[in-house]
Design a protein around this motif. Structure first.
Motif: not given
Length: 129
Positions: A107-127
């Motif tokens: 978690v790197i932050g929250y975008d107030d304008l888009l109302e979205q939580v921002k994540l980086d360095q993501c990897t997929i666990i499962n689909t």
């Protein structure tokens, strides 16, 4: 002379400590265990309802988040219009919009304008479709 040696020794120790502090090893989020496992809508609601508490809880932490893909690009996915996930590499072509996805990221932050939580360095666990 002894005073100069002591000052020089303290200076050397300070430089080494400062160098080690500034040039720390980078985190590998993929290898870390998640501190929190949560749904995209739940974490989005926590950030929109009480930003300070949510930031204190989740900021710079590794989490696993699950949800339905609402937007997808080559290196980015948005889950339930609440969590924006950025990947280091291009995503597989088999990942489609509206499928369920579980992602681990930092978690790197929250975008107030888009109302979205921002994540980086993501990897997929499962689909799941």
């Amino acid at each position: 002379m002894l005073k100069k040696l002591i000052i020089f020794g303290i200076l050397i120790i300070s430089v080494i400590a400062g160098y080690n502090y500034i040039f720390q090893d980078h985190r590998t989020i993929e290898d870390e265990t998640a501190e929190f496992i949560i749904s995209a809508s739940a974490i989005g609601n926590q950030f929109s309802n009480d930003l300070k508490t949510a930031e204190a809880t989740y900021l710079n932490k590794t989490i696993e988040v699950s949800g339905r893909i609402s937007e997808i690009n080559t290196t980015e996915v948005t889950l339930d219009d609440k969590v924006f996930c950025q990947f280091s590499e291009a995503l597989e072509a088999s990942i489609q919009q509206n499928s369920k996805l579980k992602i681990k990221g930092r978690v790197i932050g929250y975008d107030d304008l888009l109302e979205q939580v921002k994540l980086d360095q993501c990897t997929i666990i499962n689909t799941k479709n």
